[in-house]
Design an enzyme around this catalytic site. Structure first.
Site, short mmCIF file in Angstrom:
data_model
loop_
_atom_site.label_atom_id
_atom_site.label_comp_id
_atom_site.label_asym_id
_atom_site.label_seq_id
_atom_site.Cartn_x
_atom_site.Cartn_y
_atom_site.Cartn_z
N GLU A 188 0.78 -1.25 0.00
CA GLU A 188 0.00 0.00 0.00
C GLU A 188 0.81 1.29 0.00
OE1 GLU A 188 -2.96 -0.31 3.12
OE2 GLU A 188 -4.07 -1.85 2.01
N GLU A 193 -5.95 -8.02 -0.41
CA GLU A 193 -6.59 -7.83 0.89
C GLU A 193 -8.06 -7.52 0.63
OE1 GLU A 193 -4.97 -4.86 3.51
OE2 GLU A 193 -2.90 -5.56 3.28
#
Ligand SMILES: *[C@@H]1O[C@H](CO)[C@@H](O)[C@H](O)[C@H]1NC(C)=O
Ligand SMILES: CC(=O)N[C@H]1CO[C@H](CO)[C@@H](O)[C@@H]1O
Length: 331
Positions: free
Chosen positions: A157, A266
């Site tokens: 991320e 995710e």
């Protein structure tokens, strides 16, 4: 997931090739869970084993393989693996811990996804030293160059930084991994804006990421998607029963238009009927588009999650008991 939320689950990926003990229902290549622990306590560096951080529980992984999962994402801290500077040498204690869990997973025929859970930061500073980032990855890749069941995940991320820098860091990681002799492994690449599927095109990260090249032609775009109102993965309430599919549509169109493949690295929703419907709708949509979607990883499992809203740790995790039984056809 964001650092503010203290706990991260590593993804568990199991390989379809080395058939797990139970036959899988879906045609996804990768299905599993994030296995958190080794990235915990990230404000304590290097941190103390079993006080600030821990390694995933091997019995829990065995249980998930029994459920058909074949892929396990292992969040780690870049600073714990190579302290002080990215061009430095490994911390033998932490590296041995990583070796142990990687060997355990891959000996069972599953994929171990090595995930530097650093958000594009090293000691909290945005990584701008592209060459140094390559050095870090070279050291890591050499360690596992002969293990084809390892998957390298460039970084968790990236966010609030330049899109071009993010693309350059990803390209450097790919080049360094291949140059280190790790030519057989998949590489999961992550974009800016928390690698969110819903922002993949609108954030502009897709432009540079779409130009990445790999001499082994084995890169897979890792996107993340949560189904709560702000997409942060911090609420057990999902926006609607159709929000999962809706949030993947623009990215899916981009993948098809550009001939790319992706993994939902995710995802999660609360243990309630609306979230379960949204998750089923999303995974069904991905199955319908399995030419571009290779699979999904739940966030998260790991020994230290306790009563976490998305906890997938057997035997009593909130999602393990309340959500997983409704998702078996997508494993
Ligand atoms: C290496 O890692 C161990 C455990 O993670 C830690 O206790 C130790 O302080 C680290 N050493 C250095 C030099 O960072
Ligand atoms: C969705 C979620 O809770 N993600 C968590 C993942 O783990 C990190 C740290 O380990 C947390 O900060 C996140 O909240």
């Amino acid at each position: 997931m964001k650092f503010v939320e203290i706990f991260i689950a590593a993804a568990t990926l199991a390989s379809a090739v080395a058939a797990p003990s139970r036959k899988r229902a879906s045609k996804f290549q990768f299905v599993g869970v994030n296995e958190s622990g080794a990235e915990f306590g990230n404000t304590a560096l290097p941190g103390r084993l079993n006080k600030d951080y821990t390694w995933p529980d091997q019995n829990a992984i065995t249980t998930m393989i029994g459920k058909g999962m074949n892929s396990f994402r292992i969040p780690i801290m870049m600073e714990r693996f190579i302290p002080n500077q990215m061009t430095g040498t490994v911390n033998a204690t932490y590296a041995q811990g990583l070796d142990n869990i990687v060997k355990f997973i891959t000996d069972k025929g599953a994929y171990a996804i090595i995930d530097p859970h650093n958000f594009g930061r090293y000691y909290s500073n945005i990584i701008t030293d592209v060459s140094g980032f390559g050095s870090w990855w070279s050291t890591m890749a050499k360690r596992y160059a002969s293990n084809a069941k390892v998957i390298f995940d460039t970084n968790n991320e990236f966010h609030d930084e330049d899109n071009t820098l993010v693309a350059n860091l990803n390209q450097k990681a790919i080049d360094a991994i291949r140059a280190a002799g790790a030519t057989s492994q998949y590489i999961f690449v992550e974009g800016n804006s928390w690698t969110g599927a819903w922002h993949w095109t609108s954030s502009g990260t897709a432009d540079g990421m779409g130009k990445l090249t790999d001499p082994s032609n084995k890169i897979i775009y890792e996107m993340h998607q949560y189904l709560d109102s702000d997409g942060s993965g911090t609420s057990a309430t999902c926006v609607s029963s159709t929000i999962g599919k809706e949030r993947l549509q623009a990215a899916t169109a981009w993948l098809k238009a550009n001939g790319k493949k992706a993994i939902l690295g995710e995802t999660a929703g609360g243990s309630n009927a609306q979230c379960i419907a949204a998750l089923q709708g999303m995974l069904g949509y991905m199955a319908d588009n399995s030419d571009v979607w290779t699979g999904w990883l739940w966030w998260g499992a790991g020994p230290w999650w306790g009563t976490y809203i998305y906890g997938m740790e057997p035997p009593s995790g909130t999602a393990y008991t309340g959500v997983l039984p409704s998702l078996t056809q997508y494993i």
